[in-house]
Each structure stands twice: as structure tokens, then as C-alpha cells.
Enzyme design. Structure first.
Site, PDB file in Angstrom:
ATOM      1  N   GLY A  22       0.844  -1.203   0.000  1.00  0.00           N
ATOM      2  CA  GLY A  22       0.000   0.000   0.000  1.00  0.00           C
ATOM      3  C   GLY A  22       0.868   1.237   0.000  1.00  0.00           C
ATOM      4  O   GLY A  22       1.827   1.330   0.763  1.00  0.00           O
TER       5      GLY A  22
ATOM      6  N   GLY B 238       1.492   3.936   3.935  1.00  0.00           N
ATOM      7  CA  GLY B 238       2.603   3.239   3.284  1.00  0.00           C
ATOM      8  C   GLY B 238       3.775   4.167   3.005  1.00  0.00           C
ATOM      9  O   GLY B 238       4.935   3.819   3.231  1.00  0.00           O
TER      10      GLY B 238
ATOM     11  N   HIS C 221     -20.872   8.590   7.102  1.00  0.00           N
ATOM     12  CA  HIS C 221     -20.700  10.043   7.147  1.00  0.00           C
ATOM     13  C   HIS C 221     -22.068  10.663   6.903  1.00  0.00           C
ATOM     14  O   HIS C 221     -22.768  10.263   5.972  1.00  0.00           O
ATOM     15  CB  HIS C 221     -19.703  10.484   6.073  1.00  0.00           C
ATOM     16  CG  HIS C 221     -19.226  11.891   6.233  1.00  0.00           C
ATOM     17  ND1 HIS C 221     -20.058  12.971   6.046  1.00  0.00           N
ATOM     18  CD2 HIS C 221     -18.021  12.396   6.591  1.00  0.00           C
ATOM     19  CE1 HIS C 221     -19.363  14.085   6.268  1.00  0.00           C
ATOM     20  NE2 HIS C 221     -18.128  13.759   6.606  1.00  0.00           N
TER      21      HIS C 221
ATOM     22  N   SER D 225     -17.669  17.328   2.481  1.00  0.00           N
ATOM     23  CA  SER D 225     -16.760  17.344   3.627  1.00  0.00           C
ATOM     24  C   SER D 225     -17.367  17.987   4.869  1.00  0.00           C
ATOM     25  O   SER D 225     -18.176  18.916   4.782  1.00  0.00           O
ATOM     26  CB  SER D 225     -15.493  18.106   3.245  1.00  0.00           C
ATOM     27  OG  SER D 225     -14.728  18.374   4.384  1.00  0.00           O
TER      28      SER D 225
ATOM     29  N   ARG E 185     -19.780  12.042  14.027  1.00  0.00           N
ATOM     30  CA  ARG E 185     -20.533  11.577  12.856  1.00  0.00           C
ATOM     31  C   ARG E 185     -21.579  10.512  13.165  1.00  0.00           C
ATOM     32  O   ARG E 185     -22.641  10.479  12.551  1.00  0.00           O
ATOM     33  CB  ARG E 185     -19.549  11.026  11.817  1.00  0.00           C
ATOM     34  CG  ARG E 185     -18.705  12.131  11.256  1.00  0.00           C
ATOM     35  CD  ARG E 185     -17.564  11.634  10.417  1.00  0.00           C
ATOM     36  NE  ARG E 185     -16.796  12.781   9.949  1.00  0.00           N
ATOM     37  CZ  ARG E 185     -15.670  12.678   9.266  1.00  0.00           C
ATOM     38  NH1 ARG E 185     -15.164  11.495   8.966  1.00  0.00           N
ATOM     39  NH2 ARG E 185     -15.043  13.762   8.868  1.00  0.00           N
TER      40      ARG E 185
ATOM     41  N   SER F  99      -7.935  10.558  10.842  1.00  0.00           N
ATOM     42  CA  SER F  99      -7.443   9.372  10.138  1.00  0.00           C
ATOM     43  C   SER F  99      -6.239   9.696   9.276  1.00  0.00           C
ATOM     44  O   SER F  99      -5.327   8.875   9.152  1.00  0.00           O
ATOM     45  CB  SER F  99      -8.540   8.697   9.332  1.00  0.00           C
ATOM     46  OG  SER F  99      -8.913   9.492   8.274  1.00  0.00           O
TER      47      SER F  99
HETATM   48  C1  LIG Z   1     -13.707  11.389   0.266  1.00  0.00           C
HETATM   49  C2  LIG Z   1     -12.889  11.164   1.512  1.00  0.00           C
HETATM   50  C3  LIG Z   1     -12.519  12.242   2.296  1.00  0.00           C
HETATM   51  C4  LIG Z   1     -11.755  12.050   3.452  1.00  0.00           C
HETATM   52  N1  LIG Z   1     -11.400  13.147   4.190  1.00  0.00           N
HETATM   53  C5  LIG Z   1     -10.616  12.987   5.284  1.00  0.00           C
HETATM   54  C6  LIG Z   1     -10.177  14.110   6.030  1.00  0.00           C
HETATM   55  O1  LIG Z   1     -10.467  15.250   5.701  1.00  0.00           O
HETATM   56  N2  LIG Z   1      -9.416  13.906   7.119  1.00  0.00           N
HETATM   57  C7  LIG Z   1      -9.050  12.655   7.515  1.00  0.00           C
HETATM   58  O2  LIG Z   1      -8.341  12.551   8.514  1.00  0.00           O
HETATM   59  N3  LIG Z   1      -9.438  11.564   6.816  1.00  0.00           N
HETATM   60  C8  LIG Z   1     -10.214  11.698   5.714  1.00  0.00           C
HETATM   61  N4  LIG Z   1     -10.598  10.588   4.988  1.00  0.00           N
HETATM   62  C9  LIG Z   1     -10.092   9.263   5.364  1.00  0.00           C
HETATM   63  C10 LIG Z   1      -8.651   9.082   4.895  1.00  0.00           C
HETATM   64  O3  LIG Z   1      -8.518   9.591   3.603  1.00  0.00           O
HETATM   65  C11 LIG Z   1      -8.195   7.632   4.882  1.00  0.00           C
HETATM   66  O4  LIG Z   1      -8.562   6.987   6.018  1.00  0.00           O
HETATM   67  C12 LIG Z   1      -6.677   7.570   4.748  1.00  0.00           C
HETATM   68  O5  LIG Z   1      -6.266   8.316   3.637  1.00  0.00           O
HETATM   69  C13 LIG Z   1      -6.205   6.148   4.652  1.00  0.00           C
HETATM   70  O6  LIG Z   1      -4.847   6.110   4.280  1.00  0.00           O
HETATM   71  P1  LIG Z   1      -4.120   4.718   4.056  1.00  0.00           P
HETATM   72  O7  LIG Z   1      -2.719   5.035   3.749  1.00  0.00           O
HETATM   73  O8  LIG Z   1      -4.409   3.843   5.194  1.00  0.00           O
HETATM   74  O9  LIG Z   1      -4.840   4.047   2.825  1.00  0.00           O
HETATM   75  P2  LIG Z   1      -5.068   4.486   1.293  1.00  0.00           P
HETATM   76  O10 LIG Z   1      -4.682   5.862   1.009  1.00  0.00           O
HETATM   77  O11 LIG Z   1      -6.449   4.053   1.004  1.00  0.00           O
HETATM   78  O12 LIG Z   1      -4.032   3.585   0.507  1.00  0.00           O
HETATM   79  C14 LIG Z   1      -4.186   2.199   0.357  1.00  0.00           C
HETATM   80  C15 LIG Z   1      -3.076   1.675  -0.535  1.00  0.00           C
HETATM   81  O13 LIG Z   1      -3.137   0.249  -0.577  1.00  0.00           O
HETATM   82  C16 LIG Z   1      -3.081  -0.197  -1.925  1.00  0.00           C
HETATM   83  N5  LIG Z   1      -3.770  -1.486  -1.994  1.00  0.00           N
HETATM   84  C17 LIG Z   1      -5.045  -1.778  -1.644  1.00  0.00           C
HETATM   85  N6  LIG Z   1      -5.277  -3.101  -1.843  1.00  0.00           N
HETATM   86  C18 LIG Z   1      -4.143  -3.640  -2.324  1.00  0.00           C
HETATM   87  C19 LIG Z   1      -3.759  -4.962  -2.729  1.00  0.00           C
HETATM   88  N7  LIG Z   1      -4.619  -5.969  -2.693  1.00  0.00           N
HETATM   89  N8  LIG Z   1      -2.490  -5.172  -3.173  1.00  0.00           N
HETATM   90  C20 LIG Z   1      -1.603  -4.115  -3.242  1.00  0.00           C
HETATM   91  N9  LIG Z   1      -1.920  -2.858  -2.869  1.00  0.00           N
HETATM   92  C21 LIG Z   1      -3.179  -2.633  -2.418  1.00  0.00           C
HETATM   93  C22 LIG Z   1      -3.711   0.920  -2.729  1.00  0.00           C
HETATM   94  O14 LIG Z   1      -3.272   0.902  -4.077  1.00  0.00           O
HETATM   95  C23 LIG Z   1      -3.161   2.139  -1.976  1.00  0.00           C
HETATM   96  O15 LIG Z   1      -1.866   2.440  -2.438  1.00  0.00           O
HETATM   97  C24 LIG Z   1     -11.364  10.747   3.830  1.00  0.00           C
HETATM   98  C25 LIG Z   1     -11.745   9.668   3.046  1.00  0.00           C
HETATM   99  C26 LIG Z   1     -12.503   9.863   1.893  1.00  0.00           C
HETATM  100  C27 LIG Z   1     -12.897   8.687   1.082  1.00  0.00           C
END
Ligand SMILES: Cc1cc2nc3c(=O)[nH]c(=O)nc-3n(C[C@H](O)[C@H](O)[C@H](O)COP(=O)(O)OP(=O)(O)OC[C@H]3O[C@@H](n4cnc5c(N)ncnc54)[C@H](O)[C@@H]3O)c2cc1C
Ligand code: SF4
Ligand code: SF4
Ligand code: FES
Lengths: 518, 236
Positions: free
Chosen positions: A7, A12, A231, A245, A280, A382
Site C-alpha cells: 500500500g 505506506g 458520514h 466534507s 458523525r 485518520s
Molecule cells: C472522500 C474522503 C474524504 C476524506 N477526508 C478525510 C479528512 O479530511 N481527514 C481525515 O483525517 N481523513 C479523511 N478521509 C479518510 C482518509 O482519507 C483515509 O482513512 C486515509 O487516507 C487512509 O490512508 P491509508 O494510507 O491507510 O490508505 P489508502 O490511502 O487508502 O491507501 C491504500 C493503498 O493500498 C493499496 N492497496 C489496496 N489493496 C491492495 C492490494 N490488494 N495489493 C496491493 N496494494 C493494495 C492501494 O493501491 C493504496 O496504495 C477521507 C476519506 C474519503 C474517502
């Protein structure tokens, strides 16, 4: 030995950069390049107590709000680390070039749900994209040096776990179909379980939940799967839910429903202190309640018409463009119809405060992990949790790197299989129909029956796993016989102090564990 | 509405591409992305010659024009599938092809790794603490929105996949770094910018109107040129 990161979103990237800063090499593996990760979609902001708004904020308040928002289900020592490190994390982003809005005291902060002080740093409504651009550029330097090695179109094919020890991974190159195996520790950073609710979430289709399902299949413990955040303000657009948002309400937007023909600002009447900015889970449940009252219309509106012109220009211009584009309505002039939609998964791979999973040499961070948010996540926590968690996971993995036994070879694995759109759709329909904001035993049992009927339609290992994860999620929801945060049971409407525990699912077994204890 | 869809299919990178024509009932308010999802979720769909359609491979992630994954040629123009409504199709006709400047992986999926390589090769990163200014803030915000979708490269007359000119997909991100550099610390990027961007750009600005993120590409180019070439740093 290179550490393998699955990820390349915020968690990541944060892990890879932390390792690189310490001279440790990594393989950064992701189904798509970082620009396509869900993290780029985050809008409203990132929380940190910077105390720049003249409100006498303190880190203790951030900890307290997070624990209260999570209805006492988060690990307090982990939350403490998160909040204490938050100011440093935000300042580091500023140094990396994130164009946060500033005033004479420093970085400007806005109000966000569940928090009594202005504590959310932001760049308009594009915070996630700005943070990601800064980290992608920062990681690039280490890529050029060969410290971080990217595999940007590679999916996890197999997690190698023997006797509860992780030995490495096999990944598939989605461009060529070739498999590659890597020995060594693994940090999972694969995002939330959107793939269980296809078309019903605000997030990306890339987070298929397959990595989490693979963990379950391999006996790695998952936790708190029943806590799914709806949400309160989303709109249906083709193929998904579009988030409006929380910044809209943080900057003054108000929710109302027409009651006997007149607008009723129900949140303001019911919650005079935090009003529209209650956590929320509370706002979403209130929306369900008021829209089912006979004297009210079946539609809630978000009224942003009272927001100052200057605020629209400097802080919400991108949000306004988005609404006009998708709804053909100008939110500056007219209230917009909104309804709750699935947005975040508080549950996921169980981790302790150092981001160990239940298997050795396997770590997890970001939305795929169950940490920091308890029964309900606060907006802005998050992004913070992903960056901080990625860093802690990396530091822990680094400390233990090289000590693990290396097998002569990894066991042979099944070839990569994918869930077909039709199958995913069916599972999602079942979960979407029965794992709603309000649940009860009958409904959840129906979900299990319907999932059972899918069993003989599962045609490949990925489909079997997905079904396993779907059932585990429903079983967690059945097991928790109380209402708390995002988990609301109409048959158990009260919060039960005896259930102030984590729901753990291991293989097909579900049980409670004290928080912060193994 | 009844759509006649003309899709360029390709089994894998080594196979010969072929055209497939499908007739499909769709809603004008649907996007090309929704259409592709619906086609892929239909059981046993056949093309106009009675051949099975199977899964049409394409990429998407955000479905709200924030990630650049779904860029493809739609009716001959590079665009995002999740941002293109079917109501824009004339006479019920829709043509879909993969971007041409990148190697095809299968069907509508192309390999855009080259864009990542190019940003690495011009050293697009900060080696110092960012210099913040009001002017830099506005530019950084806009430049940081780049989706790395590749639409700009598709229409650029000077960009060739094997050439050493990197186009807007490189100068837009570079402009953010350049705007945050300190005058006395110009970094490798300024020299590499001159070599791989400034020297090759004909300033025709075909890239300006095509950008699906609506980035003011022209402004990024002139600012980046001013800093990298004329040494007019934003920091004093
Ligand atoms: C519209 C929206 C608005 C948001 N706004 C906010 C905000 O304002 N403030 C806040 O704190 N949070 C917010 N969030 C939540 C926040 O964006 C996420 O919780 C956070 O970005 C998660 O980050 P992450 O690195 O865990 O995962 P992600 O950014 O989801 O990354 C996951 C990674 O894993 C990879 N991956 C997935 N499955 C596989 C697989 N099987 N094999 C290989 N790679 C894989 C993907 O390609 C990606 O690179 C929001 C979410 C959304 C949807
Ligand atoms: S200005 Fe013209 S030559 Fe330069 S990058 Fe844009 S399209 Fe290409
Ligand atoms: S500049 Fe615009 S068109 Fe070019 S890659 Fe970035 S977002 Fe795409
Ligand atoms: S799917 Fe992200 S831009 Fe279209």
C-alpha cells in the site's frame, strides 16, 4: 533485508520514508501508483493541537476528544502517542511544502466534528491531495537512491505465514501477470474495506478488502469490524457516494429537515453545545431518526447559504465547484439534499500500540488497521493516524528486522484471482441492506443466511475470502450486544459497560478482548 | 438512450488491437465510468457480431476526478472516464481507446510508469525546508493538484515516450518545488528543468485546455521558466 510495504497511500509512504530516513530499504508495493490511492481524496483536514487560534487548546483536549468520540473503545496509550506527535507531524508537512493556510500565529485551524476547539489544519478542501503530493515528492528522492523500490502496479497474491510467523509475500504484476516473491517482514497499509460495500462508499474502488480478507484466511486477528462509519453528509452520484466534507459544517453549514413545512435545525435544538458538529455517528443516527418522523419530510438538507463570501473563496472554493459539478446546485445560494453514506472503517487488522499484528513480523497501519479511533473516528484523525501509524509500524519493524528466521524458500502459492464485479456486487448488496446505521439481530441473521446462499457461487479463492470477511463482519455485529458509537442495535439500544472491549475475530471465532491487552 | 460503442480492445501488450462494436442501453446522466462498470456487470453481453464481450479492462479508483486513473481517449480526445457524461456523445455514438503515447497493457489500460521515471530523473523533490510565501502558496496548491493522468502528454506535439522532453506532467509538479526553493540553494532540479523541459517545449499550449484537473498549466510553465531559467526565485 528489505521490508515489504503493501500500500502506497499516506500510511505506506510514511512507513517507507521513516525506514529510508533510518537507512533501511523497502519494497513499496501498491495496486496503483500513490497518486491513485484513497488518501488523495481526503478533503477537510488533519488534526493537531497547534494552539494557533487563541482558544487555549492543549494536547490533553485532543486526547480527550478522541477517546470520547470513540466512546471509550480506543487504546488510550496509543491515542496519547498519536496526539502528542500530531503537532510535529503537521509542522513537518509544512516544511515539506504543504501550503497550509497561515495567520500571524502559524497554521490556521478550522472546527471539525466532535472537537471543542479549532484543531484541524487544512488546505481548502484538498488536504489529502496536498499531503500526498508532499510525501510522494519526499519519497521520490529515496527512490532515486534505490532505498525505496517501487512496485506500483502490483497486488498482493499471498501472505506467507507459517506457525504465526510472517515470512514474506508474493505479489502479482498486474501488467504482465508475473509473480514475484519477497522474503522479510511486511507492513500492511492497504486502506479500508471499501470492497465489502461496492458502490456504497465515498472512497476508492482500489481498496478491495482483499488484503484484510487474506489476513483472516491466514489466522491473523481482525478487530472491531462492526464499527463502520456512516458520514452524515454524502450524495449519490453514478457508481458511488460523494462526500460533502465536514468542513462545510465546520465553516458554518447547518443541517435541517422540513417539519410541518418549516425548516427544523434539529442538531442545533438537540445538541446546543456542538450543534451540527457532533461526532458523525450521532449526526447520522439523528438523520435516520428525524427523516422517519411522520411530521418530517424524508430528506435532510445542508444549508451553507449563511457562510461568508470570503470563506467560500479562501477555504471552500473546491467544495463549491464539486457540488455545482455533480448536483447542478450552487451551495452558496441553495441548501443541498444530503444523506448518510459509508465513509470509514474503524475496524480492521488488530494491532497493538506499536503496530504489531497478531502474527510475528507482520505489522499494519492506516485505515486497514484497527487503531486510534475506537467506536467512531473523528474527522481529521485518520490522515493523522495513517501518517503516525505508518511511522510507528516502520520503527517497530525496523527494530525487529533481521532477527527473524529466513526460510530456504517460500511455499508455492495459488495463482492470483480476482473477485468478479457481479459477485462483489451481490455481497455488497447483502451487507448494504443489513449492516445499516441501525441494526438488529433478525436483520443480521438474514444477512448471514443470504451470504450462505452465495457460498456455492464463490468461484475462486478471492471470492471465497471476500465472503469469509463479509461473514466475519456480520458476526462481529451480532456478537456486540449493545449500542456504541457507529454500532447501533435497535434490540440493544444501551451502551453496556461490560462491552467496553475489542471484538476480535480469528478464523471463524469471535470473542472480546480487554483493550490494550493481548 | 441507445449507445453504439466502438472500443479498441487488446488482449495483452503483445497482441494485435481490434475494434469491437457494442450496442448498449444507458442513461445520458451516466458517465463513461459508470457505463463501463455496467457493461462489466452484465451477464453474457455480445457485440453486434454476436461475439462475447467479456470483461473490458480499464482502470479507476476515485470515480470523482481526483486520481487520474481512468484517463483514456473518449471520442478521440483524452479525458477522464469518470468525468465524461454520456449526454456529450453525439448521435448516440461513443468511441473508447487507450491513450496512445503509452504502451497498452490490455484494453483501455496503459503503462504510465514513464511519468514516474521522468519525475525521478529531473530530481523532482525538495532537498531543503520549503520556502513559503503568499505567491508560492497559490502556485503550490494548484500545481500539487496534478493527477499524473497523462492527458497533457497525449496532446503535446513535442512529447515522445522515448524522447528527453517531459512535458506538462513534469513541469506542473516541478513548478511547486521551484516555487519553494531558496535563492541561494537552487538544487539540481533547476538545471535538469532547463534540459528536459525548457529546451523542448514549443509553448503551443495544447496541454493547457486539456488538463482535466483544470490546472492553470500556462501559468505553471511561465512561473517555472522564470525560476529555473531566469533565476527569478520566489524567495528574496
Ligand atoms: C472522500 C474522503 C474524504 C476524506 N477526508 C478525510 C479528512 O479530511 N481527514 C481525515 O483525517 N481523513 C479523511 N478521509 C479518510 C482518509 O482519507 C483515509 O482513512 C486515509 O487516507 C487512509 O490512508 P491509508 O494510507 O491507510 O490508505 P489508502 O490511502 O487508502 O491507501 C491504500 C493503498 O493500498 C493499496 N492497496 C489496496 N489493496 C491492495 C492490494 N490488494 N495489493 C496491493 N496494494 C493494495 C492501494 O493501491 C493504496 O496504495 C477521507 C476519506 C474519503 C474517502
Ligand atoms: S506548451 Fe506545447 S510543447 Fe509545451 S508541454 Fe504544452 S503542449 Fe507540449
Ligand atoms: S498537468 Fe493536468 S493533464 Fe497533465 S498530468 Fe497533471 S492533471 Fe493530468
Ligand atoms: S477514477 Fe479517479 S479520476 Fe476517474
Amino acid at each position: 533485508m528489505r521490508i515489504n510495504i503493501i500500500g502506497a497511500g499516506l500510511a505506506g509512504l510514511s512507513a517507507a520514508i521513516t525506514l529510508a530516513e533510518n537507512g533501511v530499504k523497502s519494497n513499496l508495493i501498491s495496486s496503483m501508483q500513490s497518486e491513485r490511492a484513497q488518501s488523495v481524496m481526503a478533503e477537510g483536514g488533519i488534526n493537531a493541537c497547534l494552539n494557533t487560534m487563541g482558544e487555549d487548546d492543549a494536547v490533553e483536549n485532543h486526547i480527550e476528544d478522541t477517546i470520547r468520540g470513540g466512546v471509550n473503545l480506543a487504546d488510550k496509550s496509543a491515542v496519547q502517542g498519536l496526539c502528542e506527535n500530531a503537532p510535529e507531524i503537521v509542522k513537518n508537512f509544512y516544511n515539506l511544502g504543504v501550503p497550509f493556510q497561515t495567520n500571524e500565529n502559524g497554521i490556521v485551524q478550522r472546527n471539525f466534528g466532535g472537537q471543542k476547539k479549532k484543531r484541524t489544519a487544512f488546505v481548502k478542501s484538498s488536504t489529502g491531495k496536498m499531503l500526498m503530493t508532499a510525501l510522494i515528492d519526499a519519497a521520490r528522492r529515496y527512490e532515486a537512491e534505490g532505498i525505496i523500490k517501487r512496485y506500483p502496479h502490483h497486488v498482493l497474491q499471498a501472505l506467507h505465514i507459517q506457525d504465526n510467523k510472517c515470512q514474506g509475500v508474493t505479489v502479482t504484476d498486474t501488467h504482465t501477470g508475473d509473480s514475484i516473491s519477497f522474503f522479510g517482514s511486511v507492513i500492511l497499509a492497504s486502506g479500508g474495506m471499501n470492497g465489502l460495500f461496492d458502490g456504497l462508499t465515498t472512497g476508492t474502488t482500489q481498496n478491495t478488502a482483499d488484503v484484510t480478507a487474506m489476513c483472516l484466511e491466514n489466522g491473523v486477528e481482525l478487530a472491531n469490524l462492526e464499527f463502520i462509519q456512516y458520514h452524515p453528509t454524502t450524495i449519490a452520484i453514478p457508481g458511488k457516494r460523494l462526500l460533502i466534507s465536514e468542513a462545510a459544517r465546520g465553516e458554518g453549514g447547518r443541517l435541517f429537515v422540513n417539519r410541518n413545512g418549516k425548516p427544523w435545525y434539529f442538531m442545533e435544538e438537540k445538541y446546543p453545545e456542538l450543534k451540527n458538529l457532533m461526532p458523525r455517528d450521532v449526526v447520522s443516527a439523528e438523520i435516520v431518526e428525524v427523516t422517519s418522523m411522520p411530521e418530517c419530510e424524508n430528506q435532510v438538507y445542508l444549508d451553507m447559504t449563511g457562510i461568508d463570501k470570503k470563506v467560500w473563496k479562501t477555504r471552500l472554493s473546491d467544495l463549491r465547484e464539486q457540488v455545482i459539478h455533480y448536483l447542478a446546485l450552487d451551495p452558496m445560494k441553495k441548501p443541498i439534499p444530503v444523506s448518510p453514506g459509508i465513509h470509514y472503517f474503524m475496524g480492521g487488522v488488530w494491532v497493538d500500540s506499536e503496530h504489531h499484528t497478531s502474527a510475528e513480523n507482520l505489522y499494519a497501519a492506516g485505515e486497514c488497521a484497527c487503531q486510534y479511533h475506537g467506536a467512531n473516528r473523528l474527522g481529521g484523525n485518520s490522515l493523522l493516524g495513517a501518517v503516525y501509524g505508518g511511522k510507528i509500524a516502520a520503527l517497530t519493524a525496523m527494530k525487529e528486522n533481521g532477527k527473524q528466521e529466513v526460510p530456504a524458500e517460500l511455499k508455492r502459492v495459488q495463482s492470483y484471482s480476482e473477485v468478479t464485479p457481479l459477485f462483489r456486487n451481490s455481497v455488497s448488496q447483502i451487507l448494504g441492506n443489513h449492516l445499516k446505521i441501525l441494526r438488529n439481530e433478525d436483520d443480521l441473521n438474514k444477512a448471514l443466511d443470504e451470504l450462505d446462499l452465495m457460498q456455492n457461487k464463490a468461484a475462486n479463492p478471492a471470492e471465497i475470502r471476500l465472503l469469509g470477511l463479509a461473514k466475519a463482519t456480520v458476526n462481529c455485529a451480532l456478537f456486540r450486544k449493545e449500542s456504541r458509537g457507529a454500532h447501533r442495535r435497535t434490540d440493544y439500544p444501551e451502551t453496556n459497560p461490560d462491552c467496553q472491549k475489542q471484538t476480535i475475530v480469528k478464523n471463524t471465532k469471535v470473542f472480546f478482548r480487554e483493550i490494550n491487552q493481548l | 438512450m441507445k449507445l453504439t460503442i466502438d472500443i479498441l480492445r487488446q488482449k495483452d501488450s503483445a497482441s494485435v488491437p481490434y475494434k469491437q462494436i457494442i450496442e448498449f442501453e444507458a442513461l445520458p446522466e451516466d458517465t463513461v465510468a459508470t457505463l463501463l462498470n455496467k457493461i462489466n456487470a452484465s451477464d453474457d453481453l455480445r457485440d453486434i457480431n454476436g461475439n462475447p464481450v467479456g470483461i473490458i479492462h480499464w482502470q479507476c479508483s476515485c470515480l470523482q476526478k481526483k486520481c487520474g486513473a481512468c484517463a483514456m481517449r473518449i471520442n478521440g480526445t483524452p479525458a477522464l472516464a469518470c468525468d465524461t457524461k454520456l449526454s456529450t456523445c453525439k448521435r448516440g455514438k461513443l468511441s473508447l481507446e487507450p491513450l496512445r503515447k503509452f504502451p497498452t497493457v490490455r484494453d483501455l489500460i496503459v503503462d504510465r510508469s514513464l511519468m514516474m521515471d521522468n519525475l525521478r530523473s529531473i530530481h523532482n523533490w525538495l532537498e531543503q525546508t520549503a520556502h513559503h510565501s503568499k505567491k508560492a502558496a497559490e502556485l503550490s496548491y494548484d500545481a500539487s493538484r496534478c493527477l499524473q493522468c497523462g492527458c497533457c502528454l497525449e496532446v503535446c506535439p513535442n512529447f515522445m515516450p522515448d524522447g528527453d522532453f517531459y512535458g506538462a506532467a513534469a513541469f506542473v509538479p516541478a513548478s511547486r518545488i521551484l516555487a519553494q526553493l531558496k535563492k541561494n540553494n537552487p538544487q539540481e532540479l533547476t538545471a535538469l528543468y532547463q534540459k528536459n523541459i525548457y529546451g523542448g517545449c514549443g509553448k503551443s499550449l495544447s496541454c493547457h485546455n486539456i488538463c482535466p484537473a483544470g490546472i492553470d498549466v500556462e501559468q505553471k510553465l511561465s512561473n517555472a521558466n522564470a525560476i529555473a531559467v531566469w533565476k527569478r526565485f520566489f524567495s528574496s
